[in-house]
Structures are given as structure tokens and as C-alpha cells.
Write an enzyme that holds these catalytic residues in place. Structure first.
Site, PDB file in Angstrom:
ATOM      1  N   ASN A  17      -7.262  -2.767  14.556  1.00  0.00           N
ATOM      2  CA  ASN A  17      -8.669  -2.906  14.153  1.00  0.00           C
ATOM      3  C   ASN A  17      -8.875  -4.062  13.170  1.00  0.00           C
ATOM      4  OD1 ASN A  17      -7.673  -1.970  11.736  1.00  0.00           O
ATOM      5  ND2 ASN A  17      -8.941  -0.126  11.640  1.00  0.00           N
TER       6      ASN A  17
ATOM      7  N   ASP B 134       0.829  -1.211   0.000  1.00  0.00           N
ATOM      8  CA  ASP B 134       0.000   0.000   0.000  1.00  0.00           C
ATOM      9  C   ASP B 134       0.859   1.255   0.000  1.00  0.00           C
ATOM     10  OD1 ASP B 134       0.967  -0.264   2.575  1.00  0.00           O
ATOM     11  OD2 ASP B 134      -0.977  -0.679   3.477  1.00  0.00           O
TER      12      ASP B 134
ATOM     13  N   HIS C 255      -7.204  -4.517  10.278  1.00  0.00           N
ATOM     14  CA  HIS C 255      -6.931  -4.269   8.858  1.00  0.00           C
ATOM     15  C   HIS C 255      -5.672  -4.992   8.394  1.00  0.00           C
ATOM     16  CE1 HIS C 255      -4.506  -0.268   9.646  1.00  0.00           C
ATOM     17  NE2 HIS C 255      -3.719  -1.303   9.704  1.00  0.00           N
TER      18      HIS C 255
ATOM     19  N   GLU D 258      -9.671  -1.697   5.560  1.00  0.00           N
ATOM     20  CA  GLU D 258     -10.211  -1.387   6.883  1.00  0.00           C
ATOM     21  C   GLU D 258     -11.476  -2.208   7.143  1.00  0.00           C
ATOM     22  OE1 GLU D 258      -8.581   0.527   8.792  1.00  0.00           O
ATOM     23  OE2 GLU D 258      -7.524   2.031   7.619  1.00  0.00           O
TER      24      GLU D 258
END
Ligand code: PGA
Length: 255
Positions: free
Chosen positions: A143, A74, A145, A150
Site C-alpha cells: 500500500n 518501528d 507504506h 500508512e
């Protein structure tokens, strides 16, 4: 310690240094087995120890980067490649500048592109043209991801533009002078891109990842915990330090 959870092999190590060495062993073995393959790299603080190990092993002649092609997971968007918070800058500074990788074989998503959609499609094409990624390295967010995929109501497919969640902007603002400077978007491989890799190596460190590691390994497969999709991959190794593994040790009994 080892656990086999469905298709996922979990190795736990006492601390971050041992976790990094174990991950480097797995990465180096994969490079030795497939010296001309494509390898997927990740940013974040967790892989830094692994990268230091690979640099040392490369200097000692034990690991050879000269034949591999690289793809990164990314990149922020928009961001200039020479911004010291870009993932291009991170990879050059923390790995690529110190090993014998061929510069022309390094692929990173272009955070400066005027056409994000086109960049994402071209990236997928480049991965396909190299024959696909042999080993993809991943970290996991607190979280759940992976990359910048996400928590969501669906699993995103291929490489795409995402808006970052408030919690990810908050988590990443520690690297910027102010929260306002954190880019609000990113380009990321999608879940399908990641799942297409032949092998996946996930590195996890620290007590703040313990809950999510247990959720992704032992919970339902849900886009609310994007990493939980890895339960469906046929060849995943998770390397975690004991702090990150404390919940799974507690739930499964330390072995
Ligand atoms: P970290 O990031 O290694 O800095 O914790 C991992 C991630 O968010 O994917």
C-alpha cells in the site's frame, strides 16, 4: 539494469538472491565508509536475504559492526520484547545475535513502554545525539507504506504512535496464530525522521510490489503513497528484483 529517476537511482536484479547481494554491497560499502555512524534497520521478509549476506560477510571479516549504532524503523505496540513477533526479537534472531554489533549500541523502540509519547520523543533525541542516521534501510508495503507510515491525508513528522490499517493487520496476520493477536498499534519513525537520513536504501521484491514501486517512483508525490516522498530525498538507491520491477521495466523500457 539501472534507471536514474530524478534523484533516485534504481538498480534491478534478476532475482531475490541477486537483489540481496546488491543491497548488501551497498550497505557494506556505507559501513566501510562510516564505521562509527548510525545505521537504520528494517524488518519484514524483504531484508532477510540482505541480513544473511551481512552475517556471512561479518563472519568472513569483510563487514564490521563493532563501531556502528543501530536504530530500527518501528515496533508493534503494545508488545513484549520477548514475543517472537516483536521486531526486537526479529532483529536479534535475524541479524544482531549473529554479528559483532555492541548490544549497548542497538536502539529499538520499546513496545512495552507505558508512555508511548515519551518513548517516541526519547527515540528522536537518541537519533539526534548520535549525529543522525547515515544510511536508512527501508522496505515498502504493497500500500506504499514505509515503516508504519500508512497512506494518509498528510505526511507524519517525527516518531509517533499509529493505528494500523485493516490491510496492514491483514498482511501481518500471517505471522500470528490469529488475526486477533496482531497488535493494532505501532510506534514508528515518521516521514521526517526517515527523510533526515543521509542516505536511503530501499529493497523491493516480488510481483505484488510492482504496481506500488511504479507509483512511488513515477507517480505524484502524495501521502496516499507515503514512499513517494522519497522522490524529494537527495540520496536514495532502490534495489528491486525483476518481479518487483516489471511495471517500471514496462513503462520505461528495459535498459
Ligand atoms: P515485506 O514488508 O518485506 O514483508 O514485504 C515490507 C513492509 O511492509 O514494509
Amino acid at each position: 539494469m539501472h534507471y536514474q529517476l530524478g534523484n533516485i537511482k534504481v538498480c534491478t536484479e534478476p532475482d531475490y538472491a541477486a537483489m540481496s547481494r546488491r543491497a548488501a554491497d551497498i550497505f557494506a560499502d556505507a559501513m566501510a565508509q562510516n564505521p562509527d555512524a548510525a545505521f537504520g534497520f528494517a524488518t519484514g521478509s524483504t531484508p532477510l536475504g540482505l541480513y544473511k549476506e551481512l552475517i556471512e560477510r561479518n563472519k568472513r571479516g569483510e563487514v564490521d559492526f563493532s563501531g556502528i549504532t543501530t536504530f530500527n524503523l518501528d515496533e508493534y505496540y503494545p508488545i513484549k520484547g520477548d514475543n517472537d513477533q516483536s521486531y526486537r526479537y526479529f532483529m536479534e534472531r535475524n541479524l544482531f545475535d549473529h554479528v559483532n554489533v555492541r548490544k549497548e549500541s542497538v536502539n529499538l523502540l520499546d513496545g512495552e513502554t507505558a508512555d508511548a509519547m515519551l518513548e517516541c520523543k526519547a527515540y528522536e533525541d537518541r537519533i539526534r545525539l548520535t549525529g543522525g542516521i547515515y544510511l536508512q534501510l527501508l522496505g515498502i508495503g504493497a500500500n506504499g507504506h514505509i515503516g508504519f507510515n500508512e497512506p494518509n491525508d498528510h505526511f507524519p513528522g517525527t516518531t509517533h504512535l499509529v493505528e494500523l490499517t485493516e490491510s496492514t493487520v491483514d498482511a501481518n496476520s500471517r505471522f500470528f496464530e490469529s488475526r486477533e493477536q496482531v497488535p493494532k498499534h505501532a510506534l514508528t519513525m515518521g516521514i521526517r525522521t526517515i527523510m533526515s537520513a543521509e542516505k536511503i536504501l530501499l529493497v523491493v521484491s516480488g510481483a505484488n510490489k510492482s504496481r506500488v514501486l511504479a507509483d512511488m517512483l513515477l507517480g505524484h508525490i502524495t501521502p496516499l503513497v507515503p514512499a513517494s516522498i522519497l522522490q524529494l530525498h537527495h540520496n536514495v538507491v532502490v534495489v528491486a528484483d525483476d518481479e518487483a520491477a516489471q511495471d517500471i521495466h514496462g513503462m520505461l523500457g528495459r535498459r
